[in-house]
Enzyme design. Structure first.
Site, PDB file in Angstrom:
ATOM      1  NE  ARG A  61     -14.880   6.426  -1.021  1.00  0.00           N
ATOM      2  CZ  ARG A  61     -15.276   6.172  -2.270  1.00  0.00           C
ATOM      3  NH1 ARG A  61     -15.875   7.117  -2.966  1.00  0.00           N
ATOM      4  NH2 ARG A  61     -15.086   4.993  -2.823  1.00  0.00           N
ATOM      5  CD  GLU A  98     -18.091  -8.358 -10.707  1.00  0.00           C
ATOM      6  OE1 GLU A  98     -18.155  -7.307 -10.033  1.00  0.00           O
ATOM      7  OE2 GLU A  98     -18.977  -9.226 -10.709  1.00  0.00           O
TER       8      GLU A  98
HETATM    9  P1  AMP Z   1     -10.906  -2.842  -4.317  1.00  0.00           P
HETATM   10  O1  AMP Z   1      -9.987  -2.478  -5.425  1.00  0.00           O
HETATM   11  O2  AMP Z   1     -11.888  -3.905  -4.670  1.00  0.00           O
HETATM   12  O3  AMP Z   1     -10.166  -3.150  -3.022  1.00  0.00           O
HETATM   13  O4  AMP Z   1     -11.803  -1.566  -4.043  1.00  0.00           O
HETATM   14  C1  AMP Z   1     -11.306  -0.534  -3.284  1.00  0.00           C
HETATM   15  C2  AMP Z   1     -11.736   0.813  -3.787  1.00  0.00           C
HETATM   16  O5  AMP Z   1     -13.110   0.842  -4.158  1.00  0.00           O
HETATM   17  C3  AMP Z   1     -11.551   1.833  -2.693  1.00  0.00           C
HETATM   18  O6  AMP Z   1     -11.055   3.029  -3.274  1.00  0.00           O
HETATM   19  C4  AMP Z   1     -12.929   2.027  -2.117  1.00  0.00           C
HETATM   20  O7  AMP Z   1     -13.164   3.376  -1.808  1.00  0.00           O
HETATM   21  C5  AMP Z   1     -13.898   1.538  -3.186  1.00  0.00           C
HETATM   22  N1  AMP Z   1     -14.897   0.578  -2.684  1.00  0.00           N
HETATM   23  C6  AMP Z   1     -14.980  -0.751  -3.009  1.00  0.00           C
HETATM   24  N2  AMP Z   1     -16.016  -1.332  -2.403  1.00  0.00           N
HETATM   25  C7  AMP Z   1     -16.593  -0.370  -1.646  1.00  0.00           C
HETATM   26  C8  AMP Z   1     -17.722  -0.355  -0.739  1.00  0.00           C
HETATM   27  N3  AMP Z   1     -18.462  -1.433  -0.505  1.00  0.00           N
HETATM   28  N4  AMP Z   1     -18.008   0.821  -0.127  1.00  0.00           N
HETATM   29  C9  AMP Z   1     -17.260   1.926  -0.353  1.00  0.00           C
HETATM   30  N5  AMP Z   1     -16.215   1.977  -1.183  1.00  0.00           N
HETATM   31  C10 AMP Z   1     -15.875   0.846  -1.829  1.00  0.00           C
END
Ligand code: AMP
Length: 176
Positions: A61, A98
């Site tokens: 995205r 996780e």
């Molecule tokens: P993180 O590595 O935990 O910061 O997760 C970020 C990535 O996971 C991004 O590419 C987001 O598009 C996706 N992502 C994580 N949580 C969500 C959520 N609640 N809704 C949509 N996309 C998420």
């Protein structure tokens, strides 16, 4: 005003992709050309084109608005992809999830050594993905000039992890 329009457009999808997660779906934004334009405009505003050389977008995205942002600021765009998708020589970075781990990669010649990169993704959650992208970019000889996200899930404290790379962290919409 764009804040309200954005907040109204982002769709909460409970229990996707697994129970307990509220997925922030940005696809309704994409159906509104005027709102897309406003998002790109707002993301570009705080970015001084003289302080960045390249925009990097995170799969998948992060490609949607990352390329538009790069175009808006007249900069090259480079993709950060999940492993196995890029056809040329790549450099990889593994990071912890996780449960288990994931790997991202970039083309080895994505940008010249010494480039200043702005990293974009649609959403900042724990910051794990974008931290891995930052390490990868630094290993390739790049500098992190800043970050821009459409959405930030403040309660997961992703910002704290990015502060060691850059103080320039821009988000359009926060959820507390
Ligand atoms: P993180 O590595 O935990 O910061 O997760 C970020 C990535 O996971 C991004 O590419 C987001 O598009 C996706 N992502 C994580 N949580 C969500 C959520 N609640 N809704 C949509 N996309 C998420």
């Amino acid at each position: 005003m764009i804040d309200q329009r954005l907040r109204a457009a982002v769709r909460d999808v409970p229990d996707f992709p697994k129970p307990g997660i509220i997925f922030k779906d940005i696809t309704p934004i994409l159906k509104d050309p005027g709102l897309c334009e406003a998002v790109v405009e707002r993301m570009a505003e705080p970015i001084n084109p003289e302080t960045i050389d390249v925009v990097a977008g995170i799969e998948s995205r992060g490609f949607l608005f990352g390329l538009m942002l790069a175009q808006r600021r007249g900069k090259p765009f480079v993709p950060v992809r999940k492993v196995g998708k890029l056809p040329y020589d790549t450099v990889q970075q593994e990071y912890a999830l996780e449960y288990g781990s994931a790997t991202i990669e970039m083309h080895a010649d994505a940008f010249p050594v010494g480039s200043r990169l702005l990293i974009h993704d649609d959403l900042l959650a724990t910051g794990g993905t974008v931290t891995a992208a930052s390490h990868l970019i630094e290993r390739l000889g790049g500098h992190i000039a800043g970050y821009t996200f459409i959405i930030c899930l403040d309660f997961l404290n992703g910002r704290d992890r990015l502060a060691t790379f850059s103080s320039q962290i821009h988000t359009l919409l926060s959820y507390t």
